[in-house]
Design a protein around this motif. Structure first.
Motif, mmCIF file in Angstrom:
data_model
loop_
_atom_site.group_PDB
_atom_site.id
_atom_site.type_symbol
_atom_site.label_atom_id
_atom_site.label_comp_id
_atom_site.label_asym_id
_atom_site.label_seq_id
_atom_site.Cartn_x
_atom_site.Cartn_y
_atom_site.Cartn_z
ATOM 1 N N VAL A 330 0.846 -1.193 0.000
ATOM 2 C CA VAL A 330 0.000 0.000 0.000
ATOM 3 C C VAL A 330 0.877 1.237 0.000
ATOM 4 C CG1 VAL A 330 -1.765 1.320 1.249
ATOM 5 C CG2 VAL A 330 -1.828 -1.183 1.282
ATOM 6 N N GLU A 331 0.599 2.155 -0.924
ATOM 7 C CA GLU A 331 1.247 3.460 -0.866
ATOM 8 C C GLU A 331 0.370 4.380 -0.026
ATOM 9 O OE1 GLU A 331 3.288 6.972 -3.592
ATOM 10 O OE2 GLU A 331 1.731 5.710 -4.498
ATOM 11 N N ILE A 332 0.963 4.946 1.014
ATOM 12 C CA ILE A 332 0.241 5.891 1.868
ATOM 13 C C ILE A 332 0.286 7.262 1.205
ATOM 14 C CG2 ILE A 332 0.159 6.998 4.127
ATOM 15 C CD1 ILE A 332 1.581 4.547 5.282
ATOM 16 N N LEU A 333 -0.849 7.751 0.784
ATOM 17 C CA LEU A 333 -0.925 9.087 0.198
ATOM 18 C C LEU A 333 -1.601 10.076 1.139
ATOM 19 C CD1 LEU A 333 -1.759 8.279 -3.538
ATOM 20 C CD2 LEU A 333 0.460 8.742 -2.469
ATOM 21 N N ASN A 334 -2.217 9.567 2.184
ATOM 22 C CA ASN A 334 -2.825 10.420 3.204
ATOM 23 C C ASN A 334 -2.718 9.694 4.535
ATOM 24 O OD1 ASN A 334 -4.410 11.987 4.884
ATOM 25 N ND2 ASN A 334 -6.167 12.085 3.497
ATOM 26 N N THR A 335 -1.909 10.228 5.434
ATOM 27 C CA THR A 335 -1.749 9.553 6.737
ATOM 28 C C THR A 335 -2.992 9.699 7.605
ATOM 29 O OG1 THR A 335 -0.747 11.468 7.854
ATOM 30 C CG2 THR A 335 0.743 9.968 6.685
ATOM 31 N N ASP A 336 -3.934 10.570 7.196
ATOM 32 C CA ASP A 336 -5.190 10.691 7.918
ATOM 33 C C ASP A 336 -6.238 9.692 7.421
ATOM 34 O OD1 ASP A 336 -6.861 11.737 9.852
ATOM 35 O OD2 ASP A 336 -7.616 13.356 8.578
ATOM 36 N N ALA A 337 -5.869 8.875 6.472
ATOM 37 C CA ALA A 337 -6.723 7.744 6.073
ATOM 38 C C ALA A 337 -6.114 6.492 6.691
ATOM 39 C CB ALA A 337 -6.809 7.634 4.559
ATOM 40 N N GLU A 338 -5.923 6.566 8.015
ATOM 41 C CA GLU A 338 -5.181 5.528 8.740
ATOM 42 C C GLU A 338 -6.049 4.364 9.188
ATOM 43 O OE1 GLU A 338 -7.558 6.940 11.727
ATOM 44 O OE2 GLU A 338 -6.482 8.163 10.264
ATOM 45 N N GLY A 339 -7.341 4.625 9.408
ATOM 46 C CA GLY A 339 -8.205 3.565 9.918
ATOM 47 C C GLY A 339 -8.259 2.369 8.987
ATOM 48 N N ARG A 340 -8.289 2.637 7.691
ATOM 49 C CA ARG A 340 -8.339 1.531 6.723
ATOM 50 C C ARG A 340 -7.049 0.721 6.719
ATOM 51 N NH1 ARG A 340 -9.615 5.655 1.959
ATOM 52 N NH2 ARG A 340 -10.687 6.546 3.782
ATOM 53 N N LEU A 341 -5.942 1.338 7.133
ATOM 54 C CA LEU A 341 -4.675 0.597 7.177
ATOM 55 C C LEU A 341 -4.664 -0.407 8.326
ATOM 56 C CD1 LEU A 341 -2.145 3.505 6.474
ATOM 57 C CD2 LEU A 341 -3.079 1.849 4.847
ATOM 58 N N VAL A 342 -5.146 0.014 9.498
ATOM 59 C CA VAL A 342 -5.160 -0.937 10.622
ATOM 60 C C VAL A 342 -6.226 -2.003 10.401
ATOM 61 C CG1 VAL A 342 -4.255 0.815 12.188
ATOM 62 C CG2 VAL A 342 -6.723 0.412 12.116
ATOM 63 N N LEU A 343 -7.347 -1.610 9.790
ATOM 64 C CA LEU A 343 -8.379 -2.602 9.488
ATOM 65 C C LEU A 343 -7.893 -3.606 8.451
ATOM 66 C CD1 LEU A 343 -11.589 -0.370 9.272
ATOM 67 C CD2 LEU A 343 -11.055 -2.035 11.058
ATOM 68 N N ALA A 344 -7.068 -3.160 7.510
ATOM 69 C CA ALA A 344 -6.531 -4.072 6.497
ATOM 70 C C ALA A 344 -5.763 -5.213 7.151
ATOM 71 C CB ALA A 344 -5.628 -3.301 5.529
ATOM 72 N N ASP A 345 -4.964 -4.886 8.160
ATOM 73 C CA ASP A 345 -4.271 -5.939 8.908
ATOM 74 C C ASP A 345 -5.263 -6.861 9.608
ATOM 75 O OD1 ASP A 345 -1.577 -5.509 8.379
ATOM 76 O OD2 ASP A 345 -1.303 -4.117 10.049
ATOM 77 N N GLY A 346 -6.255 -6.272 10.270
ATOM 78 C CA GLY A 346 -7.225 -7.076 10.997
ATOM 79 C C GLY A 346 -8.041 -7.968 10.078
ATOM 80 N N LEU A 347 -8.480 -7.446 8.947
ATOM 81 C CA LEU A 347 -9.253 -8.238 7.993
ATOM 82 C C LEU A 347 -8.412 -9.354 7.391
ATOM 83 C CD1 LEU A 347 -11.129 -5.314 6.216
ATOM 84 C CD2 LEU A 347 -12.166 -7.034 7.701
ATOM 85 N N SER A 348 -7.151 -9.048 7.116
ATOM 86 C CA SER A 348 -6.251 -10.073 6.572
ATOM 87 C C SER A 348 -6.052 -11.215 7.562
ATOM 88 C CB SER A 348 -4.894 -9.450 6.227
ATOM 89 O OG SER A 348 -5.026 -8.447 5.250
ATOM 90 N N ALA A 349 -5.816 -10.855 8.825
ATOM 91 C CA ALA A 349 -5.593 -11.878 9.851
ATOM 92 C C ALA A 349 -6.861 -12.690 10.097
ATOM 93 C CB ALA A 349 -5.120 -11.221 11.143
ATOM 94 N N ALA A 350 -8.014 -12.002 10.140
ATOM 95 C CA ALA A 350 -9.273 -12.706 10.360
ATOM 96 C C ALA A 350 -9.569 -13.675 9.223
ATOM 97 C CB ALA A 350 -10.407 -11.690 10.508
ATOM 98 N N SER A 351 -9.242 -13.291 8.003
ATOM 99 C CA SER A 351 -9.537 -14.134 6.840
ATOM 100 C C SER A 351 -8.799 -15.459 6.880
ATOM 101 C CB SER A 351 -9.169 -13.382 5.558
ATOM 102 O OG SER A 351 -9.989 -12.250 5.364
ATOM 103 N N VAL A 352 -7.619 -15.466 7.474
ATOM 104 C CA VAL A 352 -6.814 -16.693 7.528
ATOM 105 C C VAL A 352 -7.575 -17.814 8.230
ATOM 106 C CG1 VAL A 352 -4.705 -17.708 8.481
ATOM 107 C CG2 VAL A 352 -4.628 -15.451 7.407
ATOM 108 N N GLU A 353 -8.433 -17.456 9.176
ATOM 109 C CA GLU A 353 -9.171 -18.462 9.944
ATOM 110 C C GLU A 353 -10.444 -18.943 9.242
ATOM 111 O OE1 GLU A 353 -9.706 -17.010 13.922
ATOM 112 O OE2 GLU A 353 -7.548 -17.093 14.329
ATOM 113 N N ASN A 354 -10.709 -18.387 8.049
ATOM 114 C CA ASN A 354 -11.840 -18.827 7.224
ATOM 115 C C ASN A 354 -13.163 -18.814 8.007
ATOM 116 O OD1 ASN A 354 -12.775 -19.692 4.666
ATOM 117 N ND2 ASN A 354 -12.899 -21.806 5.392
ATOM 118 N N PRO A 355 -13.515 -17.696 8.637
ATOM 119 C CA PRO A 355 -14.769 -17.648 9.403
ATOM 120 C C PRO A 355 -15.983 -17.681 8.476
ATOM 121 C CG PRO A 355 -13.811 -15.471 9.244
ATOM 122 C CD PRO A 355 -12.806 -16.409 8.640
#
Length: 497
Positions: A330-355
């Motif tokens: 991901v290229e960060i073009l706005n550091t104030d669009a940070e929520g989607r960056l932390v959620l991206a990690d959370g969604l990626s990790a959650a997906s691994v468990e195939n809920p």
């Protein structure tokens, strides 16, 4: 402040020795009428005469407190407007909640509203408990001189239903209490400590990844957002895993404990209120706690993505390229669009468990507030997941509005140096939708290559009520959408035949 005791009574409401008796005042087309059960016609008429004398309003979101007329054991009576027609369970929850918000400095309150079914009584109990929440001032010891001790619901409510009402209300109290804390008190580590203490008596497993573990395990979004702060990021993973679980739901919550905007610094006025940016994390944490307390048959995992977004010499810069947990750059073009960056990690990790279902909850975009106001949450995602969340919100009496994920907007996030950009600088069109499209990139696929069921709730509007109180919703932090998620995970009493 702790939740009051909740009880039920089948006694005549007029005989209850309480400080306040709450009675409904309904409109019948020709005027007002007392809407309750158990009162004699003589007492109901006396109460209506007293209500008429003071001009009590029967419209919703109105209350009037009067001295109890002769024949009542209570000290005073609160007349709460029911409006016209037969109230539904959701209506009764709102009405009892509004009455509770307007009752101050008493210790015993009874609710004698026209509740005719077990669902109605559960709603009255739940609304009364939710509406009784009060924000406590920070660093001011002690509580009010008189605090509410007991709520009595008039009717035949089962202990199971009353306990469930308490669990559900406690979830909302927890969200509101966490969100109300100032950012110098609540930061990623102290959030972890507070939620861990809340879970101490519950069968919940907790895993916490500190900044070193996040960096080593490839959580590039959380690392990038949190690296500018002296309060480092955390990933808190809460698991309720009942034996023989029938379903697994993953919840991902945005937990920015304060959002300055980072190097893409917000204007001063826009920073005020940014302690609310961890509401999604509070909601998903409270839902897991309530799931365990009510022993749902659904397994629930919360990925709580905690960081503080601050500017400093170590902060992420516009044009930095980071790698998210699933390997996407991901290229960060706005550091104030940070929520989607932390959620991206959370969604990626959650997906691994195939809920079976992934739901993320976030105060994500100002665009959601502009489009939908402060009462509706934006809802996006895969068709089946959106349908399920939409239906659950209707059942819970909460407001969501399904929004599209237009494919043509995906091109706004193209970049020459990474797989995707986190924002399009200068773009003012469809900000809520663009954020949803970004998040979709981090939803995993099942064994057949199909994207996992996923719903995104942008609660930037309803998370905070900046206007006057309504229903059980106060001014300030609301706990909105907590009840919808509890509906989805199955925090409900067994169905009676």
């Amino acid at each position: 402040m702790s939740l009051p005791e909740i009880t039920a009574s089948t006694a005549n409401p007029a005989e209850l020795d309480v400080d306040v008796l709450v009675v409904g005042l309904a409109s019948n087309g020709e005027g007002s009428q007392i809407a309750t059960s158990g009162l004699t016609a003589e007492l109901a008429d006396a109460l209506l005469d007293a209500a008429t004398a003071v001009g009590a309003d029967s419209d919703r979101n109105n209350t009037c407190r009067i001295p109890a007329p002769p024949g009542f054991a209570c000290t005073s009576i609160v007349l709460t407007g029911l409006g016209a027609g037969t109230p539904s369970a959701n209506d009764l929850r709102e009405v009892s909640g509004y009455a509770a918000q307007n009752i101050q400095k008493v210790s015993r309150v009874a609710y004698a509203l026209p509740a005719t079914t077990s669902d109605d009584l559960l709603a009255v109990a739940e609304g009364a408990l939710i509406g009784s929440h009060r924000i406590q001032k920070t660093n001011v010891p002690g509580e009010a001189a008189v605090s509410l001790q007991t709520i009595t619901v008039c009717g035949k409510a089962s202990p199971t239903d009353l306990n469930l009402a308490r669990i559900r209300a406690e979830a909302i109290w927890r969200v509101r209490d966490l969100v109300a804390l100032p950012p110098n008190v609540l930061h990623p580590q102290s959030f972890v400590e507070r939620v861990t203490a809340m879970a101490s008596s519950l069968d919940i497993s907790i895993e916490v990844l500190d900044e070193a573990a996040l960096r080593d395990q490839g959580y590039g979004g959380l690392t990038a957002v949190g690296q500018g702060s002296t309060n480092p990021p955390r990933m808190m993973i809460l698991r309720w895993a009942p034996p023989s679980a029938t379903r697994h739901i993953a919840l991902v919550g945005k937990g920015i404990t304060f959002d300055s905007g980072g190097l893409s610094l917000k204007p001063a006025n826009s920073m005020v209120g940014m302690k609310y940016d961890m509401t999604g994390a509070a909601v998903v944490s409270a839902v897991v706690l309530a799931s365990a307390a009510s022993a749902t048959s659904t397994a629930v995992t919360a990925w709580v993505c905690l960081a503080e977004n601050m500017p400093s010499g170590s902060a992420s810069r516009p044009n930095d390229v980071i790698t998210i947990k699933n390997g996407t750059t991901v290229e960060i073009l706005n550091t104030d669009a940070e929520g989607r960056l932390v959620l991206a990690d959370g969604l990626s990790a959650a997906s691994v468990e195939n809920p079976d279902l992934i739901i993320d909850v976030a105060t994500l975009t100002g665009a959601a507030r502009v489009a939908l106001g402060e009462r509706y949450a934006g809802l996006m995602g895969s068709e089946d997941a959106v349908s399920e969340v939409h239906e659950a919100a209707k059942n819970a009496g909460e407001l969501v509005w399904p929004m599209p994920l237009p494919e043509e907007l995906r091109s706004l996030l193209k970049t020459d140096v990474a797989d995707i950009a986190n924002a399009k600088p200068g773009n003012t069109l469809g900000g809520m939708l663009v954020a949803g499209l970004f998040l979709r990139e981090f939803i995993g696929v099942d064994s057949d290559g199909n994207r996992l069921p996923w719903a995104h709730l942008d609660i930037a509007g309803p998370a905070e009520n900046s206007s006057g109180a309504w229903g059980y919703t106060p001014k300030g932090p609301t706990g909105a959408l907590t009840r919808t998620l509890l509906e989805i995970v199955g925090a409900k009493p067994p169905v009676t035949k």
